[in-house]
Design a protein around this motif. Structure first.
Motif, PDB file in Angstrom:
ATOM      1  N   SER A  91      29.991  -6.482  19.445  1.00  0.00           N
ATOM      2  CA  SER A  91      31.247  -6.534  20.092  1.00  0.00           C
ATOM      3  C   SER A  91      31.173  -5.744  21.370  1.00  0.00           C
ATOM      4  O   SER A  91      30.455  -4.902  21.835  1.00  0.00           O
ATOM      5  CB  SER A  91      32.235  -5.773  19.152  1.00  0.00           C
ATOM      6  N   GLU A  92      32.225  -6.195  22.191  1.00  0.00           N
ATOM      7  CA  GLU A  92      32.518  -5.555  23.342  1.00  0.00           C
ATOM      8  C   GLU A  92      32.626  -4.194  23.360  1.00  0.00           C
ATOM      9  O   GLU A  92      32.330  -3.406  24.414  1.00  0.00           O
ATOM     10  CB  GLU A  92      33.671  -6.562  24.025  1.00  0.00           C
ATOM     11  N   GLU A  93      33.054  -3.828  22.342  1.00  0.00           N
ATOM     12  CA  GLU A  93      33.579  -2.305  22.091  1.00  0.00           C
ATOM     13  C   GLU A  93      32.444  -1.481  21.418  1.00  0.00           C
ATOM     14  O   GLU A  93      33.013  -0.210  21.105  1.00  0.00           O
ATOM     15  CB  GLU A  93      34.846  -2.356  21.309  1.00  0.00           C
ATOM     16  N   PHE A 132      32.052 -10.650  19.002  1.00  0.00           N
ATOM     17  CA  PHE A 132      33.344 -10.905  19.356  1.00  0.00           C
ATOM     18  C   PHE A 132      33.909  -9.966  20.424  1.00  0.00           C
ATOM     19  O   PHE A 132      33.372  -8.689  20.856  1.00  0.00           O
ATOM     20  CB  PHE A 132      34.271 -10.626  18.120  1.00  0.00           C
ATOM     21  N   ASP A 133      34.769 -10.332  21.096  1.00  0.00           N
ATOM     22  CA  ASP A 133      35.552  -9.686  21.980  1.00  0.00           C
ATOM     23  C   ASP A 133      37.037  -9.408  21.402  1.00  0.00           C
ATOM     24  O   ASP A 133      37.682 -10.513  21.202  1.00  0.00           O
ATOM     25  CB  ASP A 133      35.977 -10.302  23.271  1.00  0.00           C
ATOM     26  N   PRO A 134      36.903  -8.398  20.734  1.00  0.00           N
ATOM     27  CA  PRO A 134      38.028  -8.148  19.628  1.00  0.00           C
ATOM     28  C   PRO A 134      39.441  -8.292  20.307  1.00  0.00           C
ATOM     29  O   PRO A 134      40.461  -8.751  19.657  1.00  0.00           O
ATOM     30  CB  PRO A 134      37.919  -6.716  19.019  1.00  0.00           C
ATOM     31  N   LEU A 135      39.612  -7.722  21.499  1.00  0.00           N
ATOM     32  CA  LEU A 135      41.025  -8.065  22.145  1.00  0.00           C
ATOM     33  C   LEU A 135      40.731  -8.251  23.539  1.00  0.00           C
ATOM     34  O   LEU A 135      40.244  -7.476  24.325  1.00  0.00           O
ATOM     35  CB  LEU A 135      41.678  -6.472  21.885  1.00  0.00           C
ATOM     36  N   ASP A 136      40.912  -9.433  24.071  1.00  0.00           N
ATOM     37  CA  ASP A 136      40.728  -9.867  25.363  1.00  0.00           C
ATOM     38  C   ASP A 136      41.945  -9.783  26.013  1.00  0.00           C
ATOM     39  O   ASP A 136      43.172 -10.089  25.405  1.00  0.00           O
ATOM     40  CB  ASP A 136      40.374 -11.260  25.384  1.00  0.00           C
ATOM     41  N   GLY A 137      42.096  -9.233  27.211  1.00  0.00           N
ATOM     42  CA  GLY A 137      43.171  -9.136  27.890  1.00  0.00           C
ATOM     43  C   GLY A 137      43.913  -7.995  27.988  1.00  0.00           C
ATOM     44  O   GLY A 137      45.445  -7.711  27.850  1.00  0.00           O
ATOM     45  N   SER A 138      43.149  -6.589  27.403  1.00  0.00           N
ATOM     46  CA  SER A 138      43.920  -5.457  27.149  1.00  0.00           C
ATOM     47  C   SER A 138      44.918  -4.997  28.031  1.00  0.00           C
ATOM     48  O   SER A 138      45.861  -4.535  27.661  1.00  0.00           O
ATOM     49  CB  SER A 138      42.813  -4.453  26.672  1.00  0.00           C
ATOM     50  N   LEU A 189      32.909 -11.058  33.613  1.00  0.00           N
ATOM     51  CA  LEU A 189      32.992 -11.429  32.094  1.00  0.00           C
ATOM     52  C   LEU A 189      31.723 -11.456  31.641  1.00  0.00           C
ATOM     53  O   LEU A 189      30.430 -11.491  32.034  1.00  0.00           O
ATOM     54  CB  LEU A 189      33.638 -12.940  32.035  1.00  0.00           C
ATOM     55  N   ARG A 190      31.797 -11.311  30.113  1.00  0.00           N
ATOM     56  CA  ARG A 190      30.554 -11.067  29.216  1.00  0.00           C
ATOM     57  C   ARG A 190      29.859 -12.465  28.920  1.00  0.00           C
ATOM     58  O   ARG A 190      30.862 -13.100  28.156  1.00  0.00           O
ATOM     59  CB  ARG A 190      30.803 -10.131  28.121  1.00  0.00           C
ATOM     60  N   LEU A 191      28.671 -12.521  28.860  1.00  0.00           N
ATOM     61  CA  LEU A 191      28.062 -13.829  28.415  1.00  0.00           C
ATOM     62  C   LEU A 191      28.166 -14.103  26.892  1.00  0.00           C
ATOM     63  O   LEU A 191      28.731 -15.161  26.694  1.00  0.00           O
ATOM     64  CB  LEU A 191      26.476 -13.871  28.787  1.00  0.00           C
ATOM     65  N   TYR A 213      30.015 -12.783  24.302  1.00  0.00           N
ATOM     66  CA  TYR A 213      31.237 -12.830  23.271  1.00  0.00           C
ATOM     67  C   TYR A 213      32.384 -13.380  24.408  1.00  0.00           C
ATOM     68  O   TYR A 213      33.726 -13.364  23.856  1.00  0.00           O
ATOM     69  CB  TYR A 213      31.623 -11.633  22.797  1.00  0.00           C
ATOM     70  N   GLU A 214      32.306 -13.834  25.484  1.00  0.00           N
ATOM     71  CA  GLU A 214      33.585 -14.349  26.424  1.00  0.00           C
ATOM     72  C   GLU A 214      33.059 -15.629  26.843  1.00  0.00           C
ATOM     73  O   GLU A 214      33.561 -16.771  26.621  1.00  0.00           O
ATOM     74  CB  GLU A 214      33.936 -13.416  27.532  1.00  0.00           C
ATOM     75  N   ALA A 215      32.181 -15.785  27.778  1.00  0.00           N
ATOM     76  CA  ALA A 215      31.617 -16.945  28.488  1.00  0.00           C
ATOM     77  C   ALA A 215      30.880 -18.019  27.505  1.00  0.00           C
ATOM     78  O   ALA A 215      31.404 -19.311  27.479  1.00  0.00           O
ATOM     79  CB  ALA A 215      30.511 -16.620  29.708  1.00  0.00           C
TER      80      ALA A 215
HETATM   81 MN    MN Z   1      37.653 -10.033  27.358  1.00  0.00          MN
END
Ligand code: MN
Ligand code: AHG
Ligand code: MN
Length: 337
Positions: free
Chosen positions: A93-95, A115-121, A278-280, A282-284
């Protein structure tokens, strides 16, 4: 008659053999977790049983970004929902600094979930759409124990990818490699209902999404592309462009899947050693696969994002995705001499 996510997955499995039972279970569990995150998001300042979702958590993630309470709640919800089902080997995870291996007390499966649990925090407090992004891979060697290296597979190896956007509606968007389907959360029924199949991104568009405040830091090809768009009818493009920037990748990508457009978060000179923001993993990658499955394109300005061989879990990448002809144009501005 409405078709639930469960029925859609069962039928995909039966008709096309695309979804093994374990993967179906995994996707249903992710969807359930998203329902619970959606509930917490909806409660906002009222707070839910998951706690107060507003404000900062007072901590930083491995990328040095301030964590919001909701970043951590969403991360915990996804971990707790997924670790006991027997379908997963590990999660990233991103976190979280490093991977979360399924604990010994549960059976270990072959799938890997990112996962990116919460995108756009940054949009939580202002009541603007946010979301969860996920990507699923399979362990290359099922006979060995799981390690971070298992995750370092190019995006072409994804077996499922999607996101859930928490906006005026909560919508789950999914691909298992057979096009893109959208499911809207029916709160009374408590289930995701199929609301669009065979999603297509038009090849042409008059809409771009980029954070214009970074203009002075961009590379020449990006400056050239945006400058030509801004010249409108009088310029080389011969048409007027519109601009949107929500600052939640999920919401920007959702708009592009709905009506076309081009989204860019390019490398820039603010932090030249970083490939992008951006992260490859879990986002891209998941967004690029969804966009390609809908007939669009996704590159880092030079090459197809899905072909990039990752070397690190939290690696960053420059992103250009959306309507095919525009992405091809931006890419050609980078590659032509
Ligand atoms: Mn994000
Ligand atoms: P996250 O909230 O997961 O860190 O991601 C935010 C990302 C992405 O969703 C969005 O497109 C971009 O950051 C916005 O960045 P700027 O604030 O630099 O425009
Ligand atoms: Mn995030």
């Amino acid at each position: 008659m409405s078709i639930s996510l469960t029925r859609y997955l069962v039928e995909q499995q039966r008709a096309k053999g695309l979804i093994p039972s374990e993967l179906r279970l995994l996707l249903e569990v992710v969807a359930r977790a998203c329902k619970s995150i959606s509930h917490a998001v909806n409660k906002g300042a009222l707070g839910s049983e998951l706690g107060d979702v507003m404000g900062s958590a007072g901590s930083e993630n491995v990328q040095g970004e301030v964590q919001k309470k909701l970043d951590i709640i969403a991360n915990d919800v996804l971990i707790e929902a997924n670790e006991w089902g027997g379908h997963l080997a590990a999660m990233a995870s991103e976190e979280m600094d490093s991977i979360h291996v399924v604990p010994n007390r549960y059976p270990q499966g072959e799938y890997l979930l990112m996962f990116d649990p919460l995108d756009g925090s940054s949009n939580i407090e202002v009541n603007v759409s946010i979301g969860t992004i996920f990507s699923v891979l399979k362990k290359v060697d099922p006979s060995k124990g799981v390690s971070e290296e298992d995750f370092l597979q190019p995006g072409t190896q994804q077996v499922a990818a999607g996101y859930c956007v928490y906006g005026p509606q909560t919508t789950l968007v999914l691909t298992v490699g057979d096009g893109v389907a959208m499911f809207t959360l029916d709160r009374e029924q408590g289930s995701f209902v199929l609301t669009q199949e065979n999603v297509k991104v038009p090849a042409d568009t008059k809409e771009f999404a980029i954070n214009m405040s970074n203009m002075r830091h961009w590379d020449e090809p990006v400056k050239r592309y945006i400058d030509e768009c801004l010249q409108g009818e009088e310029g080389p493009r011969g048409k007027n462009f519109n601009m949107r920037w929500i600052a939640s990748m999920v919401a920007d990508v959702h708009r592009i899947l709905t009506r076309g457009g081009v989204f860019m978060y390019p490398w820039d000179k603010r932090e030249p050693s970083k490939a992008g923001k951006l992260r490859l993993m879990y986002e891209a990658n998941p967004m690029s696969w969804l966009i390609e499955q809908a007939g669009g394109a996704a590159t880092d300005g030079r090459q197809r994002i899905l072909n990039i061989q990752p070397t690190q879990l939290h690696q960053r990448v420059s992103v250009v995705l959306g309507s095919k002809n525009e992405v091809d144009r931006v890419t050609s501005y980078h590659t032509q001499k």
